[in-house]
Design a protein around this motif. Structure first.
Motif, PDB file in Angstrom:
ATOM      1  N   PHE A  63       0.851  -1.191   0.000  1.00  0.00           N
ATOM      2  CA  PHE A  63       0.000   0.000   0.000  1.00  0.00           C
ATOM      3  C   PHE A  63       0.888   1.243   0.000  1.00  0.00           C
ATOM      4  O   PHE A  63       2.036   1.200   0.442  1.00  0.00           O
ATOM      5  N   THR A  64       0.355   2.324  -0.547  1.00  0.00           N
ATOM      6  CA  THR A  64       1.197   3.490  -0.838  1.00  0.00           C
ATOM      7  C   THR A  64       1.619   4.269   0.400  1.00  0.00           C
ATOM      8  O   THR A  64       2.645   4.946   0.369  1.00  0.00           O
ATOM      9  N   ASN A  65       0.847   4.198   1.486  1.00  0.00           N
ATOM     10  CA  ASN A  65       1.209   4.921   2.714  1.00  0.00           C
ATOM     11  C   ASN A  65       2.084   4.104   3.648  1.00  0.00           C
ATOM     12  O   ASN A  65       2.370   4.525   4.766  1.00  0.00           O
ATOM     13  N   MET A  73      10.000  -3.662  -0.863  1.00  0.00           N
ATOM     14  CA  MET A  73       9.379  -4.711  -1.682  1.00  0.00           C
ATOM     15  C   MET A  73       9.181  -4.240  -3.118  1.00  0.00           C
ATOM     16  O   MET A  73       9.446  -4.978  -4.069  1.00  0.00           O
ATOM     17  N   THR A  74       8.709  -3.006  -3.273  1.00  0.00           N
ATOM     18  CA  THR A  74       8.465  -2.473  -4.615  1.00  0.00           C
ATOM     19  C   THR A  74       9.784  -2.256  -5.346  1.00  0.00           C
ATOM     20  O   THR A  74       9.919  -2.609  -6.523  1.00  0.00           O
ATOM     21  N   PHE A  75      10.770  -1.693  -4.652  1.00  0.00           N
ATOM     22  CA  PHE A  75      12.095  -1.510  -5.259  1.00  0.00           C
ATOM     23  C   PHE A  75      12.676  -2.857  -5.685  1.00  0.00           C
ATOM     24  O   PHE A  75      13.185  -3.004  -6.803  1.00  0.00           O
ATOM     25  N   ASN A  76      12.591  -3.847  -4.797  1.00  0.00           N
ATOM     26  CA  ASN A  76      13.129  -5.179  -5.115  1.00  0.00           C
ATOM     27  C   ASN A  76      12.425  -5.781  -6.326  1.00  0.00           C
ATOM     28  O   ASN A  76      13.054  -6.474  -7.135  1.00  0.00           O
ATOM     29  N   MET A  77      11.117  -5.523  -6.454  1.00  0.00           N
ATOM     30  CA  MET A  77      10.387  -6.047  -7.609  1.00  0.00           C
ATOM     31  C   MET A  77      10.873  -5.394  -8.906  1.00  0.00           C
ATOM     32  O   MET A  77      10.910  -6.037  -9.949  1.00  0.00           O
ATOM     33  N   THR A  78      11.272  -4.116  -8.839  1.00  0.00           N
ATOM     34  CA  THR A  78      11.837  -3.482 -10.041  1.00  0.00           C
ATOM     35  C   THR A  78      13.163  -4.152 -10.421  1.00  0.00           C
ATOM     36  O   THR A  78      13.473  -4.278 -11.602  1.00  0.00           O
ATOM     37  N   LEU A 109      -2.074   5.113  -7.041  1.00  0.00           N
ATOM     38  CA  LEU A 109      -1.213   3.981  -7.416  1.00  0.00           C
ATOM     39  C   LEU A 109      -0.305   4.339  -8.595  1.00  0.00           C
ATOM     40  O   LEU A 109       0.865   3.945  -8.632  1.00  0.00           O
ATOM     41  N   THR A 110      -0.840   5.098  -9.561  1.00  0.00           N
ATOM     42  CA  THR A 110      -0.024   5.554 -10.697  1.00  0.00           C
ATOM     43  C   THR A 110       1.135   6.409 -10.214  1.00  0.00           C
ATOM     44  O   THR A 110       2.284   6.210 -10.621  1.00  0.00           O
ATOM     45  N   ASN A 111       0.838   7.363  -9.335  1.00  0.00           N
ATOM     46  CA  ASN A 111       1.891   8.238  -8.792  1.00  0.00           C
ATOM     47  C   ASN A 111       2.924   7.437  -8.004  1.00  0.00           C
ATOM     48  O   ASN A 111       4.122   7.724  -8.066  1.00  0.00           O
ATOM     49  N   TYR A 112       2.453   6.444  -7.265  1.00  0.00           N
ATOM     50  CA  TYR A 112       3.350   5.586  -6.486  1.00  0.00           C
ATOM     51  C   TYR A 112       4.325   4.854  -7.410  1.00  0.00           C
ATOM     52  O   TYR A 112       5.538   4.866  -7.186  1.00  0.00           O
ATOM     53  N   LEU A 113       3.800   4.239  -8.462  1.00  0.00           N
ATOM     54  CA  LEU A 113       4.660   3.487  -9.388  1.00  0.00           C
ATOM     55  C   LEU A 113       5.654   4.410 -10.085  1.00  0.00           C
ATOM     56  O   LEU A 113       6.797   4.023 -10.344  1.00  0.00           O
ATOM     57  N   ASN A 114       5.230   5.637 -10.355  1.00  0.00           N
ATOM     58  CA  ASN A 114       6.102   6.602 -11.036  1.00  0.00           C
ATOM     59  C   ASN A 114       7.313   7.018 -10.203  1.00  0.00           C
ATOM     60  O   ASN A 114       8.264   7.583 -10.733  1.00  0.00           O
ATOM     61  N   ASP A 121       6.547  -0.485 -17.409  1.00  0.00           N
ATOM     62  CA  ASP A 121       5.361  -0.383 -16.551  1.00  0.00           C
ATOM     63  C   ASP A 121       4.117  -1.023 -17.165  1.00  0.00           C
ATOM     64  O   ASP A 121       3.109  -1.206 -16.490  1.00  0.00           O
ATOM     65  N   SER A 122       4.182  -1.407 -18.456  1.00  0.00           N
ATOM     66  CA  SER A 122       3.032  -2.058 -19.082  1.00  0.00           C
ATOM     67  C   SER A 122       2.791  -3.456 -18.498  1.00  0.00           C
ATOM     68  O   SER A 122       1.709  -4.022 -18.652  1.00  0.00           O
ATOM     69  N   LYS A 123       3.789  -3.994 -17.820  1.00  0.00           N
ATOM     70  CA  LYS A 123       3.645  -5.327 -17.229  1.00  0.00           C
ATOM     71  C   LYS A 123       3.119  -5.270 -15.793  1.00  0.00           C
ATOM     72  O   LYS A 123       2.878  -6.304 -15.169  1.00  0.00           O
ATOM     73  N   TRP A 124       2.946  -4.071 -15.258  1.00  0.00           N
ATOM     74  CA  TRP A 124       2.506  -3.906 -13.872  1.00  0.00           C
ATOM     75  C   TRP A 124       0.999  -3.680 -13.795  1.00  0.00           C
ATOM     76  O   TRP A 124       0.460  -2.842 -14.516  1.00  0.00           O
TER      77      TRP A 124
END
Length: 198
Positions: A63-65, A73-78, A109-114, A121-124
Motif C-alpha cells: 500500500f502506498t502509505n 518490496m516495490t524496489f526489489n520487484m523493479t 497507485l499511478t503516482n506511487y509506481l512513477n 510499466d506495461s507489465k505492472w
C-alpha cells in the motif's frame, strides 16, 4: 580397486554433466487456487482473474502509505523485473494488490509506481477498487497470506512475500520480497513457467 575409483569418478562427472544439460527444473512448493476477482488497476481499467490467465505472474501485497516493508518490496520487484528483462523474458505480469483500497485510488497507485525506476510499466497491474474486508479474505483464501488493519495506526499489517502464480491462476511458490530476495531463483522459475505455458 583403482579401476573402481576411476570408474566412480567418471560416472559422477558424467551425471553432473547430464544434470547441467537437463537445464533448470522448476519445483512447485504451493498449490493454491486464486479466487476469481474483478477489480480496478492504476489506469482505472477493469481487471479480472481471466485477464491474467495465459501467462505466469508475480503477486505481492502493498500500500502506498506504508512506512516499513512496501518501499523495499516495490524496489526489489523493479530489480526482479530488470533481471527478467536481461534474460529476454516477456510473457509475464507483475500484480500488486493494495491492502489499503480506501486510500489507494488508481491515480494514487499511478503516482506511487512513477516514483520507482520501472523498466516496463506495461507489465505492472496495481489493483484496487474493493473493500478492505475483501482483500483480507482474498489474501487468506488465495495466497494463505495475512492482511489486517492495524487498529492503532493508519498502517495495514501484511506479509512481505512475493507469490509466483502459473498461467492457470494457481499459486505455485513464494519468496521473501523484502530482504533476501532470491532474484536468480525467481528468474529461473519464471522462465520455466513461461516455457510451460506455451
Amino acid at each position: 580397486m583403482k579401476k573402481k575409483s576411476i570408474l566412480l569418478v567418471l560416472v559422477l562427472a558424467l551425471s553432473s554433466i547430464l544434470a547441467a544439460c537437463g537445464g533448470y527444473k522448476f519445483e512447485p512448493t504451493l498449490n493454491l487456487e486464486v479466487q476469481d476477482f474483478t477489480v480496478t488497476n492504476q489506469k482505472n481499467e477493469q481487471v479480472r482473474l481471466d485477464d491474467l490467465k495465459g501467462k505466469p505472474w508475480l503477486a505481492m501485497f502493498i500500500f502506498t502509505n506504508c512506512t516499513t516493508i512496501c518501499p523495499p518490496m516495490t524496489f526489489n520487484m523493479t530489480e526482479v523485473q530488470q533481471a527478467l528483462q536481461d534474460e529476454g523474458l516477456e510473457d509475464y505480469q507483475i500484480v500488486a494488490f493494495s491492502v489499503d483500497p480506501e486510500v489507494d485510488k488508481p491515480e494514487v497507485l499511478t503516482n506511487y509506481l512513477n516514483t520507482y525506476n520501472v523498466v516496463d510499466d506495461s507489465k505492472w497491474q496495481l489493483l484496487t477498487g474493493y473493500q478492505q474486508k475483501f482483500i483480507e479474505q482474498f489474501a487468506r483464501k488465495s495466497f494463505n497470506s495475512l492482511v489486517k488493519n492495524d487498529p492503532n495506526s493508519d498502517q495495514v499489517i501484511h506479509m512481505s512475500n512475493y507469490y509466483l502464480v502459473n498461467a492457470d491462476g494457481t499459486v505455485v511458490k513464494d519468496y521473501d520480497g523484502a530482504t533476501n530476495v532470491p532474484v536468480e531463483t525467481i528468474v529461473g522459475d519464471m522462465k520455466a513457467l513461461i516455457k510451460e505455458s506455451k
